[in-house]
Structures are given as structure tokens and as C-alpha cells.
Design a protein around this motif. Sequence first.
Motif, PDB file in Angstrom:
ATOM      1  N   UNK A   1      -1.451 -11.159  -1.936  1.00  0.00           N
ATOM      2  CA  UNK A   1      -1.350 -10.137  -2.975  1.00  0.00           C
ATOM      3  C   UNK A   1      -0.600  -8.896  -2.485  1.00  0.00           C
ATOM      4  N   UNK A   2      -0.111  -8.941  -1.244  1.00  0.00           N
ATOM      5  CA  UNK A   2       0.628  -7.822  -0.688  1.00  0.00           C
ATOM      6  C   UNK A   2       2.081  -7.900  -1.166  1.00  0.00           C
ATOM      7  N   UNK A   3       2.424  -7.070  -2.142  1.00  0.00           N
ATOM      8  CA  UNK A   3       3.737  -7.166  -2.786  1.00  0.00           C
ATOM      9  C   UNK A   3       4.885  -7.005  -1.800  1.00  0.00           C
ATOM     10  N   UNK A   4       4.819  -5.982  -0.955  1.00  0.00           N
ATOM     11  CA  UNK A   4       5.900  -5.748   0.002  1.00  0.00           C
ATOM     12  C   UNK A   4       6.013  -6.887   1.007  1.00  0.00           C
ATOM     13  N   UNK A   5       4.865  -7.419   1.430  1.00  0.00           N
ATOM     14  CA  UNK A   5       4.885  -8.553   2.348  1.00  0.00           C
ATOM     15  C   UNK A   5       5.550  -9.767   1.731  1.00  0.00           C
TER      16      UNK A   5
ATOM     17  N   UNK B   1       0.216   2.992  10.990  1.00  0.00           N
ATOM     18  CA  UNK B   1      -0.784   1.973  10.666  1.00  0.00           C
ATOM     19  C   UNK B   1      -0.595   1.378   9.272  1.00  0.00           C
ATOM     20  N   UNK B   2       0.049   2.115   8.354  1.00  0.00           N
ATOM     21  CA  UNK B   2       0.221   1.624   6.979  1.00  0.00           C
ATOM     22  C   UNK B   2       1.051   0.342   6.912  1.00  0.00           C
TER      23      UNK B   2
ATOM     24  N   UNK C   1      15.510  -0.567   0.415  1.00  0.00           N
ATOM     25  CA  UNK C   1      16.026   0.627  -0.266  1.00  0.00           C
ATOM     26  C   UNK C   1      15.684   0.627  -1.755  1.00  0.00           C
ATOM     27  N   UNK C   2      15.710  -0.555  -2.388  1.00  0.00           N
ATOM     28  CA  UNK C   2      15.596  -0.625  -3.844  1.00  0.00           C
ATOM     29  C   UNK C   2      14.246  -1.129  -4.356  1.00  0.00           C
ATOM     30  N   UNK C   3      13.472  -1.797  -3.509  1.00  0.00           N
ATOM     31  CA  UNK C   3      12.210  -2.387  -3.978  1.00  0.00           C
ATOM     32  C   UNK C   3      10.986  -1.844  -3.250  1.00  0.00           C
ATOM     33  N   UNK C   4      11.173  -0.772  -2.523  1.00  0.00           N
ATOM     34  CA  UNK C   4      10.033  -0.157  -1.840  1.00  0.00           C
ATOM     35  C   UNK C   4      10.123   1.354  -1.999  1.00  0.00           C
ATOM     36  N   UNK C   5       9.881   1.854  -3.219  1.00  0.00           N
ATOM     37  CA  UNK C   5      10.034   3.288  -3.492  1.00  0.00           C
ATOM     38  C   UNK C   5       9.076   4.167  -2.704  1.00  0.00           C
ATOM     39  N   UNK C   6       7.976   3.581  -2.233  1.00  0.00           N
ATOM     40  CA  UNK C   6       6.995   4.380  -1.483  1.00  0.00           C
ATOM     41  C   UNK C   6       7.252   4.339   0.014  1.00  0.00           C
ATOM     42  N   UNK C   7       8.450   3.896   0.396  1.00  0.00           N
ATOM     43  CA  UNK C   7       8.794   3.817   1.818  1.00  0.00           C
ATOM     44  C   UNK C   7       8.544   5.160   2.511  1.00  0.00           C
ATOM     45  N   UNK C   8       7.824   5.067   3.605  1.00  0.00           N
ATOM     46  CA  UNK C   8       7.541   6.267   4.390  1.00  0.00           C
ATOM     47  C   UNK C   8       8.154   6.104   5.773  1.00  0.00           C
ATOM     48  N   UNK C   9       8.944   7.036   6.156  1.00  0.00           N
ATOM     49  CA  UNK C   9       9.542   6.966   7.489  1.00  0.00           C
ATOM     50  C   UNK C   9       8.553   7.514   8.510  1.00  0.00           C
TER      51      UNK C   9
ATOM     52  N   UNK D   1       5.589  -2.625  15.709  1.00  0.00           N
ATOM     53  CA  UNK D   1       5.752  -2.218  14.309  1.00  0.00           C
ATOM     54  C   UNK D   1       4.777  -1.104  13.964  1.00  0.00           C
ATOM     55  N   UNK D   2       3.529  -1.241  14.410  1.00  0.00           N
ATOM     56  CA  UNK D   2       2.529  -0.199  14.170  1.00  0.00           C
ATOM     57  C   UNK D   2       2.873   1.093  14.875  1.00  0.00           C
ATOM     58  N   UNK D   3       3.441   0.988  16.063  1.00  0.00           N
ATOM     59  CA  UNK D   3       3.790   2.173  16.844  1.00  0.00           C
ATOM     60  C   UNK D   3       4.877   2.993  16.153  1.00  0.00           C
ATOM     61  N   UNK D   4       5.891   2.311  15.608  1.00  0.00           N
ATOM     62  CA  UNK D   4       7.047   3.025  15.070  1.00  0.00           C
ATOM     63  C   UNK D   4       7.018   3.250  13.559  1.00  0.00           C
ATOM     64  N   UNK D   5       6.125   2.560  12.851  1.00  0.00           N
ATOM     65  CA  UNK D   5       6.028   2.764  11.400  1.00  0.00           C
ATOM     66  C   UNK D   5       4.685   3.342  10.988  1.00  0.00           C
TER      67      UNK D   5
END
Length: 306
Positions: free
Chosen positions: A169-173, A279-280, A86-94, A273-277
Motif C-alpha cells: 500500500x506504499x504508493x511511492x514504493x 527516517x521517512x 520530480x513529477x509523482x512525489x510532490x511531498x519530496x523532502x530533501x 538511504x536512511x542516513x542521507x534521506x
Amino acid sequence: MTILVTLGPLLLALLAGYWLNIKFLSEKFIQTSLTWLTYLILGMIGFSIGALEDLPNKLVTAGAQALIFFAAISVLAITALWYTGKHFNPSEKLLHTQAKAEDVKISFAVFADAIKTLAFVLIGLVIGIFASDSLTHVDTIVTYLLYLLLFLIGHQLQQGNYRLRKLFLNTQGLIIAFTTVATTLLGGLIGALVLDLPVTHGLAVVSGFGWYSLSGILITGLGNPVLGTTAFLLDIGREILALLLIPVFCRINSHVSVGYSGATAMDFTLPMLGKFHGADIIPTAIASGFIMSLLVPILIPLFMGL
């Protein structure tokens, strides 16, 4: 000194596999070898468990311990991952989709691996119960097979080296992996206190991060088959529940879905994970799962050696 004796040879086997460039070890050969070597070791672990005295009580103990650790990890991880998502992933896409019948079939198809794994453990268990004297020096054999297993895992990591830079280098990961590891270890600490176990054992048993085919092997190979059984039950339960709940977690945020999947986010749970979120999510899932997978053969021997 005890830590070096325990962790040293295991880490050396992993690093040797990573550093040595053995051309005839193709990706397909290593994958096949890892699969059957894992089944063989799990079968021998089942044998060791079956040969234990007072087996029913020890299985009940392992199951009860797994449930306590499972509850502690789940509450802490889901809460923390909800917060970071909620707080560290502002580009979250549902980007989740509505679950369809064929989507559910994908998850159940993956259960075939878990069922097969359980089958090998059970076969070894039955042999151990009825023919405990048929095989001697099981612990020594498992230890050497474990060295071979980690060597092959190290070589498998080397073959995927072209992805390492991007993964780290994947910040969210990184955020997901750090949050999941921290809350999982905290859950292990709480579980150990509740169960009156050594804290180091609690930390070791949760450090599989869902990689059930390695966590149980490592802990049993390090001399504690009951705790190894606890780790196996904990991690296989975590993977199965993650597969079932990803359609629900995806409605919260991607951190919860990926983080709760643990080390399996880079393989078993990746299709869901790919199916419900969308390919990103794939690079983030692979990065998070890879980092946790890398920590498993380091943290478990480290904690067991303390």
C-alpha cells in the motif's frame, strides 16, 4: 510446457516455504542457514565455472556482457526515476545530510559481504580449474540446493508477513519498484539486441535487480554458467555502485536513490538511504526493495524457460 518444468518446481519450493508453518525454523536459524547455503552454492557455481573449457575467454565474455547491460540499465533507470521523483512525489523532502567521514565508513563496512561472497566464488573457481574431476553431478546438486534455498526464502517472507499489507500500500514504493523493473527489463532487451543474445536471456540476466547472491545461482542452476556469471557481476557491481552514489543521488531525489538500489533497498543499502534521506524514506525503501526481491525468483526462471 518448458516454462512449467523450469518455473514450476522453483515456484513450488518458494510457496511451500511461505505456506508451511515450521516452528523450529526461527528467524535467526533461517538467516544463518541462508547465508551459509548461499556461500556453498556460490562456491559450487565457482567450481562449475572453473571446470569450463576455454575459461579465460568465457570470463571475458561474461564481463563484457555485464558492462553492456550495466550501462543500458543505469542510463534508463536513472533517467526514468529522476522523472517520477520530480513529477509523482510532490511531498519530496530533501532530507539528505552532508557526507561525513563516518558515513562513508558505513558504506565500506557493507562491502565485507560482497568481498566474502567473491571469496567463495573464487575458491570454487580455483578448485574447478585444478580439480575439475573431484566432484561430479554439480548441476544436479546445485539444483536441489536451490530448491532448499527458495524454500527458506519463502519461509523468511512468511515470518515478515505482518508487513506485507503496508508494503503493497506504499504508493511511492510501488511507483519506484514499477519504474525500476520496467526500465531494467527494457535495458535487458536493449543489451540482448546489442550483444546478439536471445531476448529472453537478456531479460533473465537483468532480473536480479541487484540481488547478486541469488541471480547468478538461479541462472547457473538453470544450465547457463556463463550467463550466470554475467548476472553475478552485473548485480554485485550495481550494489557497490549504489552504495557509493547514494550521497550523490540523494541530491537529485529519493526515487533515484531507492530505485537504483534495486532489491537491496530493503537490506544492504537501507542504512545509507536512511542516513542521507532521513527516517521517512525507510518504509518506501523497504516496500520497493521487497517487491523487487519477490520478483527475482519468479522472473528469472520464467524468462529462462521461455
